[in-house]
Scaffold this active site. Sequence first.
Site, PDB file in Angstrom:
ATOM      1  N   GLN B 202       0.873  -1.166   0.000  1.00 50.64           N
ATOM      2  CA  GLN B 202       0.000   0.000   0.000  1.00 50.64           C
ATOM      3  C   GLN B 202       0.915   1.222   0.000  1.00 50.64           C
ATOM      4  OE1 GLN B 202      -3.675  -0.571   0.170  1.00 50.64           O
ATOM      5  NE2 GLN B 202      -2.818  -2.518  -0.485  1.00 50.64           N
ATOM      6  N   GLY B 243     -11.599   3.093   4.430  1.00 48.94           N
ATOM      7  CA  GLY B 243     -10.727   2.186   3.684  1.00 48.94           C
ATOM      8  C   GLY B 243      -9.827   2.897   2.680  1.00 48.94           C
ATOM      9  N   HIS B 244      -8.931   2.134   2.093  1.00 48.35           N
ATOM     10  CA  HIS B 244      -7.960   2.733   1.170  1.00 48.35           C
ATOM     11  C   HIS B 244      -8.638   3.280  -0.083  1.00 48.35           C
ATOM     12  CE1 HIS B 244      -6.970  -1.557  -0.563  1.00 48.35           C
ATOM     13  NE2 HIS B 244      -8.246  -1.343  -0.497  1.00 48.35           N
ATOM     14  N   ASN B 245      -8.081   4.407  -0.551  1.00 49.54           N
ATOM     15  CA  ASN B 245      -8.522   5.042  -1.792  1.00 49.54           C
ATOM     16  C   ASN B 245      -9.920   5.628  -1.729  1.00 49.54           C
ATOM     17  OD1 ASN B 245      -6.590   2.524  -2.756  1.00 49.54           O
ATOM     18  ND2 ASN B 245      -6.185   4.455  -3.802  1.00 49.54           N
TER      19      ASN B 245
END
Lengths: 351, 351, 351
Positions: B202, B243-245
């Site tokens: 990540q 969460g990511h993005n």
Amino acid sequence: MGTRLGALVERLGGQLVGDANLEVTGIAPLTDAGVSHISFLSNSKLRAQAAQSQAAALIVSAADDAFIAAGYSGARIVVPNPYVYFARAAQYFESLTAIVPAAGVHATAVVADSAQIAASAHIGPRVVIEDGAVIEDGAVISAGCFIGREAVIGEGTKLFANVTFQAYCQIGKRGIIHSGAVIGTDGFGFANEGGVYIKIPQTGRVIIGDDVDIGANTTIDRGALADTIIEDGVKLDNQIQIGHNCHIGAHTAMAGCVGVAGSAKIGKYCTFGGAAMVLGHLTIADKVHVGSGSMVSRSILEPGQYTGFYPLAKNADWEKSAVIVRNLPAMRDKIRALEKTIKTKTEEDES
Amino acid sequence: MGTRLGALVERLGGQLVGDANLEVTGIAPLTDAGVSHISFLSNSKLRAQAAQSQAAALIVSAADDAFIAAGYSGARIVVPNPYVYFARAAQYFESLTAIVPAAGVHATAVVADSAQIAASAHIGPRVVIEDGAVIEDGAVISAGCFIGREAVIGEGTKLFANVTFQAYCQIGKRGIIHSGAVIGTDGFGFANEGGVYIKIPQTGRVIIGDDVDIGANTTIDRGALADTIIEDGVKLDNQIQIGHNCHIGAHTAMAGCVGVAGSAKIGKYCTFGGAAMVLGHLTIADKVHVGSGSMVSRSILEPGQYTGFYPLAKNADWEKSAVIVRNLPAMRDKIRALEKTIKTKTEEDES
Amino acid sequence: MGTRLGALVERLGGQLVGDANLEVTGIAPLTDAGVSHISFLSNSKLRAQAAQSQAAALIVSAADDAFIAAGYSGARIVVPNPYVYFARAAQYFESLTAIVPAAGVHATAVVADSAQIAASAHIGPRVVIEDGAVIEDGAVISAGCFIGREAVIGEGTKLFANVTFQAYCQIGKRGIIHSGAVIGTDGFGFANEGGVYIKIPQTGRVIIGDDVDIGANTTIDRGALADTIIEDGVKLDNQIQIGHNCHIGAHTAMAGCVGVAGSAKIGKYCTFGGAAMVLGHLTIADKVHVGSGSMVSRSILEPGQYTGFYPLAKNADWEKSAVIVRNLPAMRDKIRALEKTIKTKTEEDES
């Protein structure tokens, strides 16, 4: 590192049937107990299993004792509530081996001069304690904890490593706060001006009673103007969120991941299953029991058991039922239409 | 430690009706306000209560003022939005007594030589700041915080004790991050090879705008390849997971325990009630309001209020309804059969 | 700071179609990839997009390669599973620039004399390690972590900043624990005596296998008497709560905010969507997949996909359907009455 049965009964009560001089070294569940353990029968369904246990001694109720006495050859401690007795016995065995943190302030702790630290308290490495905070007798502040300005940690209360306890908040005696918990963070209070949020200062405190346990990574917000109150004996599991100005009544217990929105007033002796949620400004009576995963969206003024979660199903079945749930008003209308049609027909037939 | 009403109005605006020289010492709710407090009427239903308040002065709207002016003997500050004015006044009173952390780096902080720390910033005890991090003017990094490599903390932003702010992430000006929050942890990204998970590095960042508040123990994942974006003015309560993005639009607010799965794109001026959940890769339009405990499983492209949680009931009633929910397809089929039977019968009768 | 395609394929396998000497500097999604990047096609729907990518090279399956070979002028690496290959390639690129923490113990760490710290391990600033703990080869204990008495951190396992890992717990090799996670907190175990809770000491451990990832602010309780077990390859996202005495089977993955109550036994190769909840003492078979926001209230003994959440709707629609959900038993009774009426009528008509 064990105890004689006689010594145990002397300390904790109960009627011993068997050899008072028998040495036991610990406590174990029925299935795991070996010949030097004591075990307990707290569920009558397990009588047969209990009778075959290898345990040196069993903690039993009088009713169960009558059943197992014939088959079981070990000693028995007959008590009104075997599970409570088990808890106390386990506490006793744990006390025999527990490593008690030494009194004193670790060299790496950063303690403000104006903080009052009892001589019998333990202040671990890397702890930070700010101005005017009070750490009472026998309190344990483990490594990495932060204690804000003028906060009070009551007698015998233990904070595990890495707890954050903010300024002006208080906890009473014999409490436990687990790692990662944050007590006294600002409540979520804003005024909205044309879409933009203006922060409302959160100047209340969190006031926590005696014998309160707070789980790991649980967060309790300080009040906006008044205080957030947690009464005596409340037990909070991990990852619970308590909003600002909540009031949690004595001896209420909440399982992990519960959320309580701001200004909710919750009674005494309540229980909340895991991930239950309570909306803000609600009132919950004493002795209300809310099931896991249930959303409390209105006040509950009567004691009882309440539940509300969508039943699990195979995904394909859920998809079918969920479509119908969305369309329930249409289904109701169809039923009404059928009722009307039949009523009309019946009247026609009868006329 | 108070202020004259005239000084308050000079600073914050509003039309003062009453004695500009009157001293007030703080702000309190209608029911608690004493003779040295000011209070506010933000809900017209409380006009009668307001008229009887002991407060030295009331913040009111023009509409409410017309009603209470006759009954209430104190001063009034007439403003367009009393709740917003209350927030600003409370900020002002808080500023009179707030203890501002001193500029400078505490002796126990561990700060990399290559980090850039503004002279006006406060770096508390036990803080760790890694290589190349930038702490701008007036930022406050409280005890025990960790600031990763090349992270940027903007001007005037405050981190409460024990925040973790990972490498390369950034937050803008005037932000607040509460204790236990973790910014920039790895997103949950794996490829699955025959049942075994292979970690996807990540390498994106978390980029946070100005005036963003982040609650205690809230977690925001760094992007997988691109960045996670939190725009200006976003307010996140405690124990939220982003969460990511994800991309959260400006001035969106989320209450405690909300979860947003990876790559969700959420608009501006949205609100999410406590424990609402948003699945990954969804798009949520501007001005969408999602109720507490509701699961957003599809994109929402129209503004509005959305809800979806199972209604709470007494447990016995819930059990009955939940059984039927599972069997709704069968119920629908019965209704269809009834409709068909009646249709057939009616046609027979008419033929 | 890049690699030749030939070197990449030598290391990770795959069939290279194109110039082995081509230098690539990193990996990027199809839409973002520039002429020095490699990219990947893991979803056949994106074939057209892939064919137009500016990437120097594409990772593709043989099936997709047949389609894009004509249109795409860059190099291709043909592999059985492009997404897995992408993960491995991304790991490789990350390794080229990753800053590996230096071996050794930071001067500000507080490490007990009896702790065993491998020479190749990294112990960051402000870390506290208690008596008898073991930190194996290549392990990384980042700033501010707490490692309790006799805990074991396996070879190559990395703890990010501010992790709390309690006494006697163990994690195996190549694991990752993200910031704010708390491993080995006391389980939530009490006996109730007349409304008052008596704490049951939690003397089990948490035993975690190899290749386990644990997300930020996730909490895992130690067992009451026996241990809590997390098997090899389990992946836990952020803010997950695992109760005492749970057993999580190998290669099971849980998304953020999942809660698992005590003594649940979960199989291997399961997945749990975000905020799914599992009640205590349940058994979940291998290869069970539970949807987001779903409450598992009974054991699941068959593999498959399970779901259970209330469908989202516009608030006004939800209110209408929710009222009916509460009244489903009445609706069922109406249908039964209709069926009976029609049956009676039909019999009358036919008699």
